[in-house]
Design an enzyme around this catalytic site. Sequence first.
Site, PDB file in Angstrom:
ATOM      1  N   ASP A 180       1.148  -1.415   0.156  1.00  0.00           N
ATOM      2  CA  ASP A 180      -0.184   0.359   0.002  1.00  0.00           C
ATOM      3  C   ASP A 180       0.512   1.377  -0.416  1.00  0.00           C
ATOM      4  O   ASP A 180       1.591   1.643   1.375  1.00  0.00           O
ATOM      5  CB  ASP A 180      -0.557  -0.056   1.646  1.00  0.00           C
ATOM      6  CG  ASP A 180      -1.909   1.196   1.408  1.00  0.00           C
ATOM      7  OD1 ASP A 180      -1.370   2.201   0.702  1.00  0.00           O
ATOM      8  OD2 ASP A 180      -3.447   0.594   1.390  1.00  0.00           O
ATOM      9  N   HIS A 181       0.587   1.658  -1.320  1.00  0.00           N
ATOM     10  CA  HIS A 181       2.717   2.742  -1.052  1.00  0.00           C
ATOM     11  C   HIS A 181       2.109   3.994  -0.135  1.00  0.00           C
ATOM     12  O   HIS A 181       2.944   4.813  -0.178  1.00  0.00           O
ATOM     13  CB  HIS A 181       2.626   3.579  -2.433  1.00  0.00           C
ATOM     14  CG  HIS A 181       1.461   4.002  -3.476  1.00  0.00           C
ATOM     15  ND1 HIS A 181       0.110   4.626  -3.531  1.00  0.00           N
ATOM     16  CD2 HIS A 181       1.107   5.651  -2.882  1.00  0.00           C
ATOM     17  CE1 HIS A 181      -0.870   5.102  -3.891  1.00  0.00           C
ATOM     18  NE2 HIS A 181       0.116   6.302  -4.184  1.00  0.00           N
TER      19      HIS A 181
ATOM     20  N   HIS B 132      -5.547   2.612   1.405  1.00  0.00           N
ATOM     21  CA  HIS B 132      -4.855   3.696   1.587  1.00  0.00           C
ATOM     22  C   HIS B 132      -4.997   4.469   2.445  1.00  0.00           C
ATOM     23  O   HIS B 132      -5.113   5.038   3.568  1.00  0.00           O
ATOM     24  CB  HIS B 132      -5.073   4.883   0.553  1.00  0.00           C
ATOM     25  CG  HIS B 132      -3.797   3.998  -0.602  1.00  0.00           C
ATOM     26  ND1 HIS B 132      -3.519   3.605  -0.934  1.00  0.00           N
ATOM     27  CD2 HIS B 132      -4.499   5.182  -2.186  1.00  0.00           C
ATOM     28  CE1 HIS B 132      -2.684   2.412  -2.013  1.00  0.00           C
ATOM     29  NE2 HIS B 132      -3.646   3.734  -2.749  1.00  0.00           N
TER      30      HIS B 132
HETATM   31  C1  BG6 Z   1      -3.553   4.429  -6.398  1.00  0.00           C
HETATM   32  C2  BG6 Z   1      -4.489   4.729  -6.919  1.00  0.00           C
HETATM   33  O1  BG6 Z   1      -4.067   3.265  -5.923  1.00  0.00           O
HETATM   34  O2  BG6 Z   1      -3.769   5.992  -5.277  1.00  0.00           O
HETATM   35  C3  BG6 Z   1      -4.726   6.276  -8.137  1.00  0.00           C
HETATM   36  O3  BG6 Z   1      -5.224   3.934  -7.843  1.00  0.00           O
HETATM   37  C4  BG6 Z   1      -4.599   7.267  -6.710  1.00  0.00           C
HETATM   38  O4  BG6 Z   1      -6.393   5.964  -7.973  1.00  0.00           O
HETATM   39  C5  BG6 Z   1      -3.448   6.610  -6.730  1.00  0.00           C
HETATM   40  O5  BG6 Z   1      -5.240   7.838  -7.966  1.00  0.00           O
HETATM   41  C6  BG6 Z   1      -3.186   8.201  -5.498  1.00  0.00           C
HETATM   42  O6  BG6 Z   1      -1.485   8.504  -5.192  1.00  0.00           O
HETATM   43  P1  BG6 Z   1      -1.267   9.409  -4.536  1.00  0.00           P
HETATM   44  O7  BG6 Z   1       0.520   9.528  -4.136  1.00  0.00           O
HETATM   45  O8  BG6 Z   1      -1.029  10.228  -5.966  1.00  0.00           O
HETATM   46  O9  BG6 Z   1      -1.480  10.178  -4.461  1.00  0.00           O
END
Ligand code: BG6
Length: 527
Positions: A207-208, A270
């Site tokens: 989960d980045h 997230h």
């Molecule tokens: C991803 C989603 O996991 O996270 C995207 O699939 C979203 O839809 C993105 O835009 C948002 O990540 P960040 O790091 O740009 O906030």
Amino acid sequence: MKQPTGNRYPVTGNKTGRTTKFKTMNCKSKPDIFIIFGGTGDLNSRKLAPALYNLFIDNWLPPQFSIIGTGRTKLTDEAYRNNLLEDINQFSRSGHADPAKWQEFSQHIFYQVSDLTKIETYQELGDRIKKHQDEWQKPATIIFYLAVSPHFFKPIAENIAACKLADDVDNTRLVIEKPFGNDLESATALNKLLGSMFEEKQIYRIDHYLGKETVQNILAFRFANSIFEPIWNRNYIEYVQISVTEKLGVEERGDYYEGSGALRDMIQNHILQLLCLIAMEPPVNFEGEEVRSRKVDVLRAMRPFSSEDVRKHTARGQYGDGWIQGKQVPCYRDEPKVSPKSNTETFAAIKFFVDNWRWQNVPFYVRTGKRMHETASVITIQFKDVPHLIFPGEATDNWQQNRLIISIQPEMSIRLQVQAKRPGLDIVLNTVDMVFDYESAYSSYTPEAYETLLLDTILGDQTLFMRGDQVEAAWALIMPILNSWQNRKSVNFPNYSADSWGPELAEALIARDGFHWVTLPQNNKKK
Ligand code: BG6
């Protein structure tokens, strides 16, 4: 091969704690082999290749390492290296690659034309792994990175197991990108499948958000300071808000997004992870299993949704067309590969409760949406009002209860909003911000989430990855909402215009309780 155990998610599995991060030598003492399934894909171009390059130039990689990208396209190693150089020049936080560094780094990159459903692919990978290890005369940590569409997870896992490429459980890891399942049933099935072939300590579910600096800092902020813990509960906190809004629309991702929607795409993973970090009990130590167990406790304590709750405590939306920065943008239903009658939500707002002693009856409002007025991920903790107001009415026209606002991105800051006396002969109170802002506090660079997560994978530290039971608990929580939204088509989509703050329903959801959605003060915002 995995030995059968009674408990699918043994909490004693991996004792490697976050402290390993400080032992630079640990990640350099052993060679690494990264096998990137999806080596010609978007994720590799934008995130993985730049992250590996930055780990290399910042001296985090061992002298002996190899990156083997796989893909269907026929490419020589040289052509593949050139493609990655273009990606790095475009997407790396450190800007254009330094020619000498690139020359050195690129010698570690290889390409293998691959059909991921064929066993020969994995036999060839096995030969390559052996060749590298023989050359180095040392065993390596082998990281299989599944940066591919989820329907490849099964054939990849089965073929790795069939070719015995991950039998050394201490030195082989599988990194799985989201989406991890499409609902509770598919996520449980995927966990079972992986669990039948690998040990939990080999499985790194990404989960980045957990790799973001500001997100990691929530733990430091809560548990490295003594002043917040005594007030971090229902006695002092009125509500918690988590708002993750994006200006971007769905654009080229219609194919994926039609089967997903905001609830699956952002909330199941997230946002619930952020909520867990805010709501969790203090862990006993900083070991991966302990931290992850405390987060699962939160998910287990979250109040399940009845159909009445879904009606009362959720709001969904889909964007219409509009103008963003002088450019006309289409409505969701007109995006490529989206049904003109789509019922998919591009916005979701939910009121959650955590049923335990700490949080009983404290609402957790969350919202997320595409094509919103602003890109901002902000967590707001509003404290209860003073028990008795001693100041005259005219002094308190601008009264606001104390708030702690954690801004995850693009601004990276934590601000405590307090009341102060405005200088002057009258007594007039207004709100002032005590701000900790990363930009002014630190001159060092901020690593990208993927750098942190790749380094943790090398180190064998699973703290910032999702355990199988965590993923299942998150799916279980949102299933009633998913089912209800799927079964009851929305009659009023699209119900918010591009560049707005979402549908009125979401305003009503929180206004019913006497609150409103909080945004960062204007003058501090990053563009
Ligand atoms: C991803 C989603 O996991 O996270 C995207 O699939 C979203 O839809 C993105 O835009 C948002 O990540 P960040 O790091 O740009 O906030």
